[in-house]
Design a protein around this motif. Structure first.
Motif, short mmCIF file in Angstrom:
data_model
loop_
_atom_site.label_atom_id
_atom_site.label_comp_id
_atom_site.label_asym_id
_atom_site.label_seq_id
_atom_site.Cartn_x
_atom_site.Cartn_y
_atom_site.Cartn_z
N ASP A 298 0.85 -1.20 0.00
CA ASP A 298 0.00 0.00 0.00
C ASP A 298 0.88 1.25 0.00
O ASP A 298 1.11 1.87 1.03
CB ASP A 298 -0.91 0.02 1.25
CG ASP A 298 -1.91 1.17 1.18
OD1 ASP A 298 -1.93 1.87 0.14
OD2 ASP A 298 -2.66 1.36 2.14
N PHE A 301 -0.16 4.40 1.95
CA PHE A 301 -0.57 4.12 3.32
C PHE A 301 -0.80 5.39 4.14
O PHE A 301 -1.81 5.52 4.83
CB PHE A 301 0.49 3.24 3.99
CG PHE A 301 0.16 2.84 5.39
CD1 PHE A 301 -0.87 1.95 5.64
CD2 PHE A 301 0.87 3.35 6.47
CE1 PHE A 301 -1.18 1.56 6.95
CE2 PHE A 301 0.58 2.97 7.77
CZ PHE A 301 -0.45 2.08 8.00
N ARG A 304 -3.75 7.55 2.76
CA ARG A 304 -5.02 6.86 3.01
C ARG A 304 -5.39 6.99 4.49
O ARG A 304 -6.53 7.29 4.85
CB ARG A 304 -4.89 5.38 2.64
CG ARG A 304 -6.20 4.61 2.66
CD ARG A 304 -5.97 3.11 2.54
NE ARG A 304 -5.08 2.73 1.44
CZ ARG A 304 -5.42 2.75 0.16
NH1 ARG A 304 -6.62 3.12 -0.21
NH2 ARG A 304 -4.55 2.40 -0.76
N GLU A 638 -1.56 -3.32 7.55
CA GLU A 638 -2.62 -2.31 7.61
C GLU A 638 -3.18 -2.14 9.01
O GLU A 638 -3.83 -1.15 9.30
CB GLU A 638 -3.79 -2.76 6.72
CG GLU A 638 -3.69 -2.38 5.29
CD GLU A 638 -5.01 -2.70 4.61
OE1 GLU A 638 -5.75 -1.77 4.27
OE2 GLU A 638 -5.30 -3.90 4.42
#
Ligand code: HDD
Length: 743
Positions: A298, A301, A304, A638
């Motif tokens: 990601d 990251f 987001r 995550e």
């Protein structure tokens, strides 16, 4: 052309202007009906939050597509041709406008800090700065709109968020007295002391000019070549080899104005200050392995995380604080030269006094218009705040406008909405590329009589910005720095001494990785010499990892303390308990289990301002709760914590895993992808909890529990303990540090 199956039906009452046989979209129609996956329970935004109220005013407006001149268009799907199979005609002005505009859509990226993410918010003054600063936005209860952009420094716009790097932390305060920009970083000291060295350090840090690799990394020869030769960079380098170089989130970073600024109160009395941003959520970092995995899994990251948290209502906030020093002739404090940007002042010597709070509560509507086009400048000052003679700051005062002239295509970028001051503007700047003003009057010059002498000059009583009458030091013109800038190591030692054993291990690992990526032995040797001058243990452990001899120091350490402070508590980011807003909680479920408590658990996590993500074998819903990640899309990196509400086993007919360590399909073993999630969370010192069938899986993968493993019977009780653990960010007790206890 064959009619497309999804050709929209012309809106009722509006006959198509072309024969229906053509079957092409010609007349304007109403909006297409939502696709099946856009209906019903699907979240309207990534976090499921309602879109902000401003969306309606910022979305594409109007019923009809038009040209840039406002002419309504009948077709934007086909170029105008001489016959259906013929060549395209030059007279197709819509085609040319569309393609020409597209061809020019990109602008040069920032020469540094190219990759960033930003948010709008508000700053509220506490009034506590009034004794030292007359700036109106610091008054008690005064609310000022702000826009903050966070960034990495080295990588290009498309690079990853989690590269080991310094982070930019630039804030625009749209005050009533003009715009004030605090263009800060997440590390309180800088690489270089004089701005003339900026191109050198940036050229060294950017990818090698021959092959343009590596991207967004300092782990290469040219970087270490420069910093080992130009040793004033060693202090800053040590900070970003530490955990601050890989923040967990923009929301969990400190910000530092670095330079000393000069403030003036209402009577014109001046003080010297350093600005600090202190995050409400504390300062936390990724592990290096997480950062590397995220670079692929990601790359977005951090951006987001920022936008999801804001959208979910977990608005990040920071307290603005100042360290205040008397404005003496030496411009030094307790032996620290306040004009040297490679030095900070330990908080033990000058506490950070809170003067206001910033809360970021609104995401940009358009990345390009706002985040990309925003133009910061340390020279954007308001009455009561002025610069000092810090030689780095002095050069910055030239560099920012200069770069923006190119990046934003001319001198009128201050007229872009994101850059426009919220105070009334009445300048005499005229014409130029992209001029938006349609000015009346004939006399944009001073003095004039033709426009009635307007505009007039403001006096101090009218809130004018006045240059503070600071005495200019006497001397000869020379290309030199003050002798007080010569010490390059003592504060690096102070930083090292202030680290906990875990943090020291991370620093040693970081140097070992970065220098291990260099090809030239002579560069490694020179950097080891710099490390020896900071600390013997640091040097010998990095040398051992590189398989090289550790040199003796060439610079004598100034006793145990290198000044009045032996260790400085705020430099370490471990210890303490912090709010957990916006943390991500993964919940592994087995849809075959009784999941009747899942909805309540989900709601409980949301109520605690965290984000739950249900992880299941397939998408859709489990007992009405949307599945956030499938086993195929979930990545442990995550999540801040993992809950196992069930233990999905490999399906009897599942295909063989490509992972050789995974359990055999159909063996009834825990689903290997779930096993991998658990293993990674374990290694990254994350809290994990389980109940019901999940307990066995967690016990099996973690050797029957251990630090940060919560096994229980009741989901809410497990969640409660996980929340407590999350307040400390990670469960470092799980691993014994290799470093000796902090001296
Ligand atoms: Fe700089 C951008 C922070 C020294 C020249 N700088 C930039 C940004 C931040 C900083 C946060 C990104 C702003 C944004 O989000 O648009 N820079 C710093 C700090 C410094 C510093 C904290 C030292 C204390 N910078 C520095 C020097 C020079 C520059 C010494 C030049 C001599 N910086 C620039 C620049 C940038 C920039 C080239 C790139 C894009 C821009 O300005 O608008 O002018």
């Amino acid at each position: 052309m064959t009619p497309a199956n999804n050709t929209p039906t012309p809106a009722p009452g509006r006959p198509s202007s072309r024969p229906p046989s053509l079957g092409e979209p010609t007349d304007p129609t109403g909006p297409l009906p939502p696709k099946p996956d856009q209906e019903g329970a699907q979240p309207r935004t990534p976090t499921g939050a309602e879109p902000g109220p401003d969306r309606s005013t910022t979305a594409q407006q109007g019923e009809f597509l038009t040209t840039s001149q406002g002419a309504r268009l009948q077709d934007t799907d086909h170029s105008l041709k001489a016959g259906r199979r013929g060549p395209v005609l030059l007279q197709d002005h819509h085609l040319r406008e569309k393609i020409t505009h597209f061809d020019h859509e990109r602008i040069p990226e920032r020469v540094v800090h190219a990759r960033g993410a930003a948010a709008h918010g508000v700053f509220e003054g506490y009034g506590t700065a009034e004794s030292v600063c007359r700036a109106g936005f610091l008054a008690k209860g005064k609310r000022t709109e702000v826009f903050t952009r966070f960034s990495t420094v080295v990588g290009s716009r498309g690079s990853m968020d989690t590269a080991r790097d310094t982070r930019g932390f630039a804030t625009k305060f749209y005050t009533d007295e003009g715009t004030f920009d605090l263009v800060a970083n997440n590390i309180p000291v800088f690489f270089i002391q004089d701005g003339i060295k900026f191109p050198d350090v940036v050229h060294a840090a950017k990818p090698h000019p021959d092959r343009e690799i590596p991207q967004a990394q300092s782990a290469h020869d040219t970087f270490w070549d420069f910093v080992s030769l130009h040793t004033e960079a060693q202090h800053h380098t040590l900070w970003f080899m530490g955990d601050r170089g890989i923040p967990r989130s923009f929301r969990m970073m400190e910000g530092f104005g670095i330079h000393t600024f000069r403030l003036a109160d209402a009577d014109g009395e001046t003080s010297l200050v350093k600005f600090h941003w202190k995050p409400t959520l504390g300062v936390h970092s990724l592990t290096w392995e997480e950062a590397q995995i995220l670079g692929g899994a990601d790359p977005d990251f951090h951006r987001r995380d920022l936008s999801d948290a804001i959208e979910a209502g977990a608005h990040p906030s920071w307290e603005l604080g100042i360290q205040v020093f008397p404005d003496n002739e030496e411009q030094s404090f307790e032996g620290i030269d306040l004009l040297d940007p490679t030095k900070f002042v330990p908080e033990e010597l000058a506490p950070v006094q809170p003067i206001g709070r910033m809360t970021l509560d609104r995401n940009p509507s358009n990345y390009f218009a706002e985040t990309e086009q925003v133009a910061f400048n340390p020279g954007h000052l308001v009455p009561g705040i002025d610069v000092t003679d810090d030689p780095l700051l002095q050069v910055r005062l030239f560099s920012y406008v200069d770069t923006q002239l190119t990046r934003l295509g001319g001198p009128n970028f201050a007229q872009l909405p994101i850059n426009r001051a919220h105070a009334p503007i009445n300048d005499m700047l005229r014409d130029g590329y992209g001029q938006q003003g349609d000015y009346a009057g004939v006399a944009p010059y001073q003095p004039n009589s033709l426009d009635g002498g307007c505009p007039f000059m403001a006096g101090e009583a009218d809130g004018a910005f006045t240059d503070l009458p600071v005495r200019v030091p006497e001397g000869v013109k020379e290309r030199e720095l003050s002798a007080t800038f010569e010490d390059h190591y003592s504060q690096a030692r102070l930083f090292w001494r202030s680290m906990t054993p875990i943090e020291r291990d991370h620093i040693i690992d970081a140097y070992s990785f970065e220098l291990g990526k260099c090809y030239e032995n002579v560069i490694r040797e020179r950097q080891l010499q710099c490390l020896a001058n900071i600390d013997g243990e640091l040097c010998s452990r990095v040398a051992a990892a590189l398989g090289m001899a550790a040199p003796e120091p060439t610079v004598a350490a100034d006793g145990e303390s290198d000044g009045q402070v032996v260790t400085s508590g705020p430099l370490s980011q471990l210890g303490g308990t912090w709010p957990i807003d916006g943390r991500m909680i993964g919940i592994v479920v087995d849809p075959e289990d009784d999941n009747s408590g899942l909805l309540a658990l989900h709601e409980k996590i949301v109520a605690a301002s965290m984000t739950p993500l249900v992880i299941a074998p397939h998408g859709g819903e489990v007992v009405g709760v949307p599945v956030g990640r499938t086993f195929a899309t979930a990545a442990s990196v995550e999540f801040d914590a993992l809950l196992l509400a069930g233990a999905p086993l490999t399906a009897p007919d599942s295909r063989p895993s490509v992972d050789p360590t995974a359990g055999a399909p159909g063996s009834g073993a825990i689903e290997p992808r779930v096993g991998k999630l658990i293993d990674e969370c374990w290694h990254h010192a994350k809290a994990m909890g389980a109940w019901g069938d999940g307990r066995g899986a967690l016990e099996a993968h973690t050797g029957s529990g251990g630090a940060g493993i919560v096994l229980g019977d009741e989901p809410f009780a497990v969640l409660g303990e996980i929340q407590s653990l999350l307040g400390g960010h990670r469960v470092w007790e799980r691993f014994a540090p290799a470093s000796p206890v902090r001296s």
